[in-house]
Design an enzyme around this catalytic site. Structure first.
Site, PDB file in Angstrom:
ATOM      1  N   ASP A  33      26.960  52.417  37.297  1.00  0.00           N
ATOM      2  CA  ASP A  33      28.237  52.031  37.916  1.00  0.00           C
ATOM      3  C   ASP A  33      28.525  50.532  37.750  1.00  0.00           C
ATOM      4  OD1 ASP A  33      30.570  52.431  39.286  1.00  0.00           O
ATOM      5  OD2 ASP A  33      29.654  52.342  41.278  1.00  0.00           O
ATOM      6  N   ASN A  81      36.171  61.487  38.114  1.00  0.00           N
ATOM      7  CA  ASN A  81      36.625  60.465  37.155  1.00  0.00           C
ATOM      8  C   ASN A  81      37.863  60.887  36.342  1.00  0.00           C
ATOM      9  OD1 ASN A  81      33.240  59.227  36.522  1.00  0.00           O
ATOM     10  ND2 ASN A  81      34.770  58.486  37.967  1.00  0.00           N
TER      11      ASN A  81
HETATM   12  C1  IPE Z   1      29.940  57.342  39.981  1.00  0.00           C
HETATM   13  O1  IPE Z   1      30.673  56.176  39.872  1.00  0.00           O
HETATM   14  C2  IPE Z   1      29.986  58.095  38.695  1.00  0.00           C
HETATM   15  C3  IPE Z   1      29.366  57.428  37.561  1.00  0.00           C
HETATM   16  C4  IPE Z   1      28.563  56.415  37.620  1.00  0.00           C
HETATM   17  C5  IPE Z   1      29.678  58.027  36.298  1.00  0.00           C
HETATM   18  P1  IPE Z   1      32.180  56.067  40.401  1.00  0.00           P
HETATM   19  O2  IPE Z   1      32.581  54.669  40.242  1.00  0.00           O
HETATM   20  O3  IPE Z   1      33.013  57.096  39.737  1.00  0.00           O
HETATM   21  O4  IPE Z   1      32.024  56.490  41.949  1.00  0.00           O
HETATM   22  P2  IPE Z   1      32.803  55.992  43.232  1.00  0.00           P
HETATM   23  O5  IPE Z   1      34.251  56.245  42.954  1.00  0.00           O
HETATM   24  O6  IPE Z   1      32.483  54.553  43.394  1.00  0.00           O
HETATM   25  O7  IPE Z   1      32.237  56.836  44.352  1.00  0.00           O
HETATM   26  C1  IPE Z   2      30.979  53.354  35.834  1.00  0.00           C
HETATM   27  O1  IPE Z   2      31.713  52.170  35.946  1.00  0.00           O
HETATM   28  C2  IPE Z   2      31.389  54.195  34.659  1.00  0.00           C
HETATM   29  C3  IPE Z   2      32.104  55.431  34.997  1.00  0.00           C
HETATM   30  C4  IPE Z   2      32.357  55.872  36.196  1.00  0.00           C
HETATM   31  C5  IPE Z   2      32.563  56.225  33.871  1.00  0.00           C
HETATM   32  P1  IPE Z   2      33.117  52.153  36.680  1.00  0.00           P
HETATM   33  O2  IPE Z   2      34.185  52.442  35.694  1.00  0.00           O
HETATM   34  O3  IPE Z   2      33.083  53.027  37.878  1.00  0.00           O
HETATM   35  O4  IPE Z   2      33.220  50.621  37.118  1.00  0.00           O
HETATM   36  P2  IPE Z   2      33.713  50.061  38.506  1.00  0.00           P
HETATM   37  O5  IPE Z   2      32.898  50.744  39.565  1.00  0.00           O
HETATM   38  O6  IPE Z   2      35.165  50.401  38.619  1.00  0.00           O
HETATM   39  O7  IPE Z   2      33.440  48.608  38.442  1.00  0.00           O
HETATM   40 MG    MG Z   3      32.569  52.738  39.839  1.00  0.00          MG
END
Ligand code: IPE
Ligand code: IPE
Ligand code: MG
Length: 245
Positions: A33, A81
């Site tokens: 993340d 996502n």
């Molecule tokens: C969790 O991260 C999913 C992945 C790392 C792929 P998100 O960024 O999607 O989760 P939330 O929205 O912070 O819970």
């Molecule tokens: C994790 O990074 C990757 C996916 C969920 C695909 P994020 O895209 O959630 O990055 P932040 O949390 O918005 O910084």
């Molecule tokens: Mg994230």
């Protein structure tokens, strides 16, 4: 000033404290993340963060292989996502395509790493599904390490589809062991250690059933900045917790 060897020195120092014989994690799961925040802090588009995150992911697989981690489960794309802007979703799917392109698969085969996908793959296009199936099939006989990619993965969805699977085919009385046969991870033991980067401290639907006894480790570093030192730090802390030292 940070000397170039600073990180590798830190990494080798903490690595020396890890006990490879006792309580070494067999299965590590990572919630990758913070790609978006990593990019925005550098004045870059979120997609640049996803690209950097993919490079970090490839490097993390190499480090885990080098350190004899047998199973690595990576949360790459959640069922939630899809709610992101279409262009971002398409970019992430494009990166998945790139990751399972031929040259990566050759590297996986050279290193005897098996690639597996967990999640509801039916939501992806036929082309993407075929690429995933092809990657899994071409690396199927590799037995040194398994990398599970969680894509369109959600722990609740997994449990519901497991219940449906059991109701359809289950012949033996339901028990925890019998139920696990219907989860996406039926071939793996549960994770010993779950790592989440970016400072968030929630599971976001990751491995809800399998995380029951896992140790959780969090770092405020964003995923693209994850490195060898942080992996060793997580393993070392995991070992300290296990032994209550
Ligand atoms: C969790 O991260 C999913 C992945 C790392 C792929 P998100 O960024 O999607 O989760 P939330 O929205 O912070 O819970
Ligand atoms: C994790 O990074 C990757 C996916 C969920 C695909 P994020 O895209 O959630 O990055 P932040 O949390 O918005 O910084
Ligand atoms: Mg994230």
């Amino acid at each position: 000033m940070v000397f170039p060897f600073h990180n590798s020195l830190k990494a080798s120092r903490i690595k020396a404290k890890i006990d490879r014989d006792t309580a070494y994690p067999k299965h590590i799961a990572i919630m990758m993340d913070g790609n978006g925040r990593w990019a925005l802090r550098r004045g870059l588009p979120r997609t640049a963060g996803h690209y950097a995150g993919m490079k970090t992911m490839e490097n993390t697989i190499r480090i885990c292989k080098k350190n004899d981690v047998k199973i690595l489960t990576l949360y790459a794309f959640s069922t939630e996502n899809w709610k992101r802007p279409k262009a971002e979703v398409e970019y992430i799917i494009g990166l998945i395509h790139e990751f399972i392109a031929e040259d990566t698969l050759h590297e996986m085969n050279r290193n005897r790493i098996r690639i597996n996908f967990i999640g509801d793959l039916s939501r992806f296009s036929t082309e993407t599904q075929n690429l995933m199936r092809n990657a899994a099939a071409l690396t199927k006989s590799n037995s040194d390490m398994v990398v599970n990619f969680a894509v369109n993965y959600g722990g609740r969805e997994e449990i519901v589809q497991a219940i449906k699977g059991y109701l359809k085919e289950g012949s033996v009385e339901l028990s925890e062991e019998e139920f696990e046969r219907y989860l996406y991870t039926s071939e793996c033991p549960p994770p010993d250690l779950i790592i989440r980067t970016s400072g968030e401290k929630r599971l976001s639907g990751f491995l809800l059933w399998q995380s029951a006894h896992a140790e959780l480790w969090f770092t405020s570093e964003m995923w693209p900045s994850f490195n060898e030192y942080l992996l060793y730090k997580a393993i070392h802390e995991y070992q300290c917790r296990k032994r209550r030292v």
